[in-house]
Motif scaffolding. Structure first.
Motif, PDB file in Angstrom:
ATOM      1  N   UNK A 175       0.750  -1.131  -0.218  1.00 24.16           N
ATOM      2  CA  UNK A 175      -0.037   0.062  -0.172  1.00 24.16           C
ATOM      3  C   UNK A 175       0.974   1.340  -0.091  1.00 24.16           C
ATOM      4  N   UNK A 176       2.023   1.180   0.799  1.00 28.83           N
ATOM      5  CA  UNK A 176       2.811   2.491   0.754  1.00 28.83           C
ATOM      6  C   UNK A 176       3.430   2.549  -0.620  1.00 28.83           C
ATOM      7  N   UNK A 177       3.904   1.513  -1.312  1.00 24.91           N
ATOM      8  CA  UNK A 177       4.449   1.504  -2.596  1.00 24.91           C
ATOM      9  C   UNK A 177       3.405   2.020  -3.642  1.00 24.91           C
ATOM     10  N   UNK A 178       2.290   1.837  -3.490  1.00 27.94           N
ATOM     11  CA  UNK A 178       1.372   2.322  -4.472  1.00 27.94           C
ATOM     12  C   UNK A 178       1.014   3.829  -4.037  1.00 27.94           C
ATOM     13  N   UNK A 179       0.992   3.908  -2.858  1.00 25.21           N
ATOM     14  CA  UNK A 179       0.656   5.347  -2.499  1.00 25.21           C
ATOM     15  C   UNK A 179       1.595   6.329  -3.052  1.00 25.21           C
ATOM     16  N   UNK A 180       2.933   5.920  -3.039  1.00 25.35           N
ATOM     17  CA  UNK A 180       4.206   6.680  -3.420  1.00 25.35           C
ATOM     18  C   UNK A 180       3.900   6.942  -4.853  1.00 25.35           C
ATOM     19  N   UNK A 181       3.641   5.942  -5.630  1.00 28.70           N
ATOM     20  CA  UNK A 181       3.325   5.956  -7.188  1.00 28.70           C
ATOM     21  C   UNK A 181       2.258   6.874  -7.416  1.00 28.70           C
ATOM     22  N   UNK A 182       1.199   7.104  -6.451  1.00 27.99           N
ATOM     23  CA  UNK A 182       0.013   7.705  -6.704  1.00 27.99           C
ATOM     24  C   UNK A 182       0.173   9.310  -6.168  1.00 27.99           C
ATOM     25  N   UNK A 183       1.055   9.585  -5.444  1.00 29.99           N
ATOM     26  CA  UNK A 183       1.339  10.875  -4.747  1.00 29.99           C
ATOM     27  C   UNK A 183       2.512  11.455  -5.040  1.00 29.99           C
ATOM     28  N   UNK A 184       3.412  10.969  -5.311  1.00 27.27           N
ATOM     29  CA  UNK A 184       4.832  11.519  -5.647  1.00 27.27           C
ATOM     30  C   UNK A 184       5.011  12.025  -7.003  1.00 27.27           C
ATOM     31  N   UNK A 186       6.663  11.755 -10.458  1.00 30.75           N
ATOM     32  CA  UNK A 186       7.228  10.710 -11.446  1.00 30.75           C
ATOM     33  C   UNK A 186       8.802  10.515 -11.119  1.00 30.75           C
ATOM     34  N   UNK A 187       9.367  11.571 -10.995  1.00 31.33           N
ATOM     35  CA  UNK A 187      10.781  11.726 -11.252  1.00 31.33           C
ATOM     36  C   UNK A 187      11.355  11.198  -9.799  1.00 31.33           C
ATOM     37  N   UNK A 188      10.442  11.232  -8.632  1.00 27.48           N
ATOM     38  CA  UNK A 188      10.778  11.219  -7.452  1.00 27.48           C
ATOM     39  C   UNK A 188      10.276   9.728  -6.836  1.00 27.48           C
ATOM     40  N   UNK A 189       9.654   8.995  -7.583  1.00 23.27           N
ATOM     41  CA  UNK A 189       9.018   7.796  -7.118  1.00 23.27           C
ATOM     42  C   UNK A 189       9.883   6.629  -6.929  1.00 23.27           C
ATOM     43  N   UNK A 199      12.412  -0.774  -2.098  1.00 22.36           N
ATOM     44  CA  UNK A 199      12.021  -1.193  -3.492  1.00 22.36           C
ATOM     45  C   UNK A 199      12.647  -0.466  -4.523  1.00 22.36           C
ATOM     46  N   UNK A 200      13.414  -1.397  -5.442  1.00 16.70           N
ATOM     47  CA  UNK A 200      14.254  -0.661  -6.322  1.00 16.70           C
ATOM     48  C   UNK A 200      14.186  -1.024  -7.772  1.00 16.70           C
ATOM     49  N   UNK A 201      12.970  -1.617  -8.022  1.00 18.77           N
ATOM     50  CA  UNK A 201      12.614  -2.191  -9.378  1.00 18.77           C
ATOM     51  C   UNK A 201      12.314  -0.907 -10.388  1.00 18.77           C
ATOM     52  N   UNK A 202      12.013   0.255  -9.659  1.00 21.43           N
ATOM     53  CA  UNK A 202      11.754   1.158 -10.632  1.00 21.43           C
ATOM     54  C   UNK A 202      13.017   2.241 -10.796  1.00 21.43           C
ATOM     55  N   UNK A 203      14.108   1.930 -10.403  1.00 25.11           N
ATOM     56  CA  UNK A 203      15.269   2.854 -10.667  1.00 25.11           C
ATOM     57  C   UNK A 203      15.760   2.658 -12.046  1.00 25.11           C
ATOM     58  N   UNK A 204      15.963   3.793 -12.621  1.00 24.56           N
ATOM     59  CA  UNK A 204      16.569   3.664 -14.204  1.00 24.56           C
ATOM     60  C   UNK A 204      17.926   3.202 -14.006  1.00 24.56           C
ATOM     61  N   UNK A 205      18.143   2.460 -15.123  1.00 24.65           N
ATOM     62  CA  UNK A 205      19.532   1.548 -15.324  1.00 24.65           C
ATOM     63  C   UNK A 205      20.548   2.657 -15.329  1.00 24.65           C
ATOM     64  N   UNK A 206      20.398   3.778 -16.097  1.00 24.63           N
ATOM     65  CA  UNK A 206      21.460   4.900 -16.248  1.00 24.63           C
ATOM     66  C   UNK A 206      21.690   5.542 -14.840  1.00 24.63           C
ATOM     67  N   UNK A 207      20.721   5.701 -14.112  1.00 27.88           N
ATOM     68  CA  UNK A 207      20.886   6.297 -12.869  1.00 27.88           C
ATOM     69  C   UNK A 207      21.603   5.350 -11.951  1.00 27.88           C
ATOM     70  N   UNK A 208      21.293   4.134 -11.954  1.00 28.52           N
ATOM     71  CA  UNK A 208      21.981   2.886 -11.142  1.00 28.52           C
ATOM     72  C   UNK A 208      23.480   3.149 -11.450  1.00 28.52           C
ATOM     73  N   UNK A 209      23.554   2.938 -12.924  1.00 28.99           N
ATOM     74  CA  UNK A 209      24.968   3.069 -13.283  1.00 28.99           C
ATOM     75  C   UNK A 209      25.970   4.147 -12.854  1.00 28.99           C
ATOM     76  N   UNK A 403       2.723  21.432  -2.722  1.00 29.19           N
ATOM     77  CA  UNK A 403       3.493  22.460  -2.545  1.00 29.19           C
ATOM     78  C   UNK A 403       5.089  22.223  -2.478  1.00 29.19           C
ATOM     79  N   UNK A 404       5.184  21.414  -1.441  1.00 31.77           N
ATOM     80  CA  UNK A 404       6.586  20.904  -1.098  1.00 31.77           C
ATOM     81  C   UNK A 404       7.416  20.516  -2.253  1.00 31.77           C
ATOM     82  N   UNK A 405       6.684  19.715  -2.883  1.00 29.19           N
ATOM     83  CA  UNK A 405       7.100  18.997  -4.299  1.00 29.19           C
ATOM     84  C   UNK A 405       7.710  20.089  -5.593  1.00 29.19           C
ATOM     85  N   UNK A 406       6.734  20.988  -5.398  1.00 27.15           N
ATOM     86  CA  UNK A 406       7.150  22.142  -6.411  1.00 27.15           C
ATOM     87  C   UNK A 406       8.496  22.697  -5.988  1.00 27.15           C
ATOM     88  N   UNK A 407       9.020  22.708  -4.800  1.00 24.88           N
ATOM     89  CA  UNK A 407      10.109  23.283  -4.434  1.00 24.88           C
ATOM     90  C   UNK A 407      11.260  22.166  -4.374  1.00 24.88           C
TER      91      UNK A 407
END
Length: 762
Positions: A175-184, A186-189, A199-209, A403-407
């Motif tokens: 539920x926390x995982x889905x909550x983050x996907x729905x409220x954060x 996309x670049x911060x999920x 949970x690291x399955x959504x980490x971009x390969x270039x970022x991980x490298x 509002x905090x996300x905007x900053x």
């Protein structure tokens, strides 16, 4: 001592766990608390009973129809549902299920499967053989998770959902995982899921490298430091709320295991939680347990509950890094300010784990000694608390969170740009390959010696020499062979051959393999598409200590020969590229050409007659003969001559190309030692006249297991057998390594190593 005993017991015989009883007696004479002694004895005896049950259960055959209960270790990716499940007899197996529709996939993605019982039918299959000695091993992965094998599900039926404590925590984590996907945003999920729930399955390969190059990958996961900071924040918050210290302590004792479950239960998390729990419980009973003893007891507990955990890389690194910090207090005390202390902590930690990193990953980040000084405090005291705060706000005051996300989002994107810029700085990685056992042992001894010398304030020159001498041996040892080596990599349906001249004077790579990608429905596509170059070719090059390729030869413009080239060039320095005339204009070569231009790698078109000499080795191109590129028969064909040894590499040459070789080079291609069979053994190649002329002592077929093209063709295989010409197929035996000596050549196959390890495990 207890760690040694527990490890031996886990690997040799559970009966050896009884050796811990004399250790408990020793604790008694050291006037340790009797509770600890009794705990160890009880855990020892109960673990022996438990393991006896598990080991006997593993001998029970698995039926084709049975009930399985999903754990929280699973993933839905593309058309596959994969993960671990528990059988009724307590066995753990790795489940693979092919999803039948997009609706079915969405159904599994929108709920937690942990604790769900399915009645399934299928069969138990053996894990596939690794592509080569440095490649990912599915068998090792399954073993490290205490599972028996792979169960391929053909059909299933829902039975029930179990209501257990572990299921409850898995549900909350989901539920926390889905909550983050729905409220954060996309670049911060991906970052939030990694830092907050592991949970690291959504980490971009270039970022991980990028994080790997800077040596800060551990910051993108929940670590011991992470657990410590969260514990400190909660404890201080409770005190600020005027809760008594004793009550705050008990809140942490109860809350930390819950947090470990919600965080995914990685070894590093449970290691930190268990150590904190032991220390705090000892304080409650008025007997302060030393942290090193708590760490030892934590290790024993891990090994007793899951012996195979010692094979997990995260477990090894977590305990080794913690050990380095615990026993280096005197070194840290020598630091005169915060920056010196930060550098000392980073230096000691990175130094002690570097041999282990080389063994598992074949390379280490040199910049990590500096990068961690800045990024550890930044992530620990800024990024992590901010993500925690934002998560709380999304639950309590979502408008304020937005509002905090905007900053925060622009600031975090700026930090990502800085990280990507820093990782692009060249020569950050030291990639000497996997050290031999003796060099690995020497490296560990040198590290311990250096730490002792630092505590004793020995001369800097002596410390440096002690550290650099083993590193020099590790760096140079891969080039100490005097033989020619030819490696035919098992890249599936494709080709990749590596030629190492004696003492590694030159390295040539012929083709890089690749994936033939076909259009399919979007829901069937994996989040991270499989890449042969990055997944198979690069690990072999790095594992064997190859840091640069002198010449990359792309025989022709087919995806299964050239698609992986860009991936190789991104990781390994390539000095020049050879291609067949005008083949570079084909669409499959576009990424290769663009990357080569960007990195200023010269591309040279080659034709028949071009030759060069390196020491005792002569290399000659025998094809193509014109400038018009028409496909397979315009493959670059390379003849290698080394003293009396000869090898012929034919790309995807077919019948007409073979006839051209017979007409033009009949005197040069007779009595070959090694033939790389053309076009993966298809029916359009390996004609009888050609084989009669070449008469290879050994022919290598590079093809994929159960490939859709039916390579090698059964008539071609029969032709080799009738002519009594020995063949080896990478699909059947894995990577084939040929070592050319003065007396002939020696062949090593991956399947030989695979069978040897399988025999030892049985």
């Amino acid at each position: 001592m207890p760690i040694l005993l527990a490890t031996i017991a886990a690997h040799e015989s559970v009966k050896l766990l009884f050796i811990l009883i004399p250790y408990s007696v020793c604790l008694y004479f050291k006037k340790e608390k009797i509770a600890i002694i009794l705990c160890i004895i009880v855990v020892t005896l109960s673990s022996y009973s438990y393991f006896s049950h598990i080991l006997s259960a593993r001998l029970t055959p698995i039926p084709n129809e049975l009930n399985i209960t999903w754990t929280d270790q699973y993933k839905v990716n593309g058309q596959k549902l994969r993960g671990f499940a528990i059988l009724p007899n307590g066995q753990k197996v790795y489940i693979i299920f092919t999803l039948q529709s997009e609706q079915q996939k969405k159904k599994f993605e929108e709920q937690s499967l942990s604790g769900t019982v399915f009645q399934v039918s299928g069969e138990l299959v053996e894990p596939s053989m690794p592509a080569h000695r440095y490649a990912f091993s599915m068998a090792k992965y399954i073993e490290s998770n205490s599972a028996q094998g792979i169960f391929e599900v053909k059909s299933f039926r829902f039975v029930k959902k179990e209501n257990t404590l572990s299921t409850f925590f898995a549900e909350q984590r989901f539920k926390v995982k889905k909550h983050i996907e729905n409220t954060f945003p996309e670049s911060l999920v991906a970052e939030a899921q990694s830092l907050l729930i592991g949970e690291r399955e959504n980490v971009d390969m270039d970022v991980e490298r990028a994080y790997q190059k800077l040596g800060i990958t551990h910051l993108f996961a929940i670590s011991g430091l992470h657990v410590g900071l969260v514990s400190m924040l909660v404890y201080e918050l409770l005190l600020r709320l005027r809760i008594r210290r004793e009550h705050a302590t008990w809140v942490l004792i109860i809350a930390l295991p819950i947090y470990a479950c919600l965080a995914g239960g990685a070894p590093s998390v449970w290691r930190a939680v268990s150590v904190v729990e032991l220390v705090m419980l000892s304080r409650v009973v008025s007997n302060r347990l030393a942290i090193d003893d708590a760490l030892a007891l934590s290790f024993i507990g891990f090994v007793l509950l899951q012996p195979s955990v010692v094979f997990q890389i995260g477990f090894q690194l977590s305990y080794l890094a913690t050990l380095s910090l615990l026993f280096s207090g005197h070194i840290f005390s020598l630091a005169k300010n915060t920056w010196q202390q930060s550098f000392a902590i980073t230096f000691v930690c990175q130094l002690l784990v570097y041999p282990l990193l080389l063994y598992h990953f074949f390379e280490i980040s040199l910049s990590s000694f500096i990068a961690n000084i800045f990024f550890v405090p930044l992530f620990s005291f800024v990024v992590l608390p901010v993500n925690l705060l934002l998560l709380l706000l999304t639950y309590m005051a979502n408008p304020l969170a937005r509002l905090c996300f905007v900053i925060y989002e622009p600031a975090r994107e700026l930090l990502s740009e800085v990280i990507m810029w820093l990782q692009a700085i060249p020569y950050q990685m030291w990639a000497p390959g996997r050290p031999s056992f003796w060099l690995l042992l020497l490296a560990f001894v040198s590290v311990v010696t250096v730490l002792i010398q630092l505590e004793q304030r020995r001369h800097l020159f002596l410390i440096t020499l002690t550290l650099l001498f083993p590193a020099f041996l590790i760096h140079e040892s891969p080039s100490w062979h005097r033989d020619l080596k030819i490696i035919f990599l098992s890249v599936g349906q494709g080709d990749c051959t590596i030629i190492e001249l004696p003492f590694r004077k030159k390295i040539y790579v012929i083709d890089t393999g690749g994936v033939l990608r076909f259009d399919q429905e979007a829901w069937k596509e994996s989040r991270k598409p499989y890449e042969v170059g990055r997944g198979i070719v690069v690990p072999y090059l790095k594992g064997s200590g190859i840091r640069a390729v002198d010449t990359l030869i792309l025989t022709h413009a087919d995806a299964d020969h050239a698609e992986g080239a860009e991936e190789v060039m991104e990781e390994i320095r390539v000095k020049e590229i050879h291609v067949s005339p005008n083949s570079w204009q084909k669409s499959v070569m576009k990424d290769v050409v663009d990357f080569a231009q960007k990195e200023r790698i010269s591309i040279h078109e080659q034709m028949a007659g071009r030759s060069w000499v390196q020491g005792d080795t002569t290399l000659i191109y025998l094809s193509p003969n014109d400038l018009i590129y028409e496909g397979n028969d315009d493959s670059l064909v390379l003849l290698l001559q080394h003293s009396s040894f000869q090898a012929l590499f034919t790309g995807d040459l077919e019948q007409s190309g073979e006839m051209a070789l017979i007409d033009n080079y009949s005197d040069s291609i007779t009595d070959m030692d090694i033939l790389k069979v053309g076009h993966h053994g298809s029916k359009t190649s390996s004609t009888e006249p050609f084989l009669k002329l070449v008469q290879p002592r050994l022919s290598i077929i590079s093809s994929g297991l159960n490939n859709r093209y039916g390579h090698p063709n059964k008539d071609v295989v029969a032709r080799f057998e009738e002519m009594k010409l020995p063949t080896l197929n990478t699909a059947e035996v894995g990577t084939i390594e040929v070592t050319v000596t003065k007396n002939g050549f020696i062949v090593f196959k991956t399947i030989d190593l695979h069978k040897q390890k399988k025999t030892l495990s049985n």
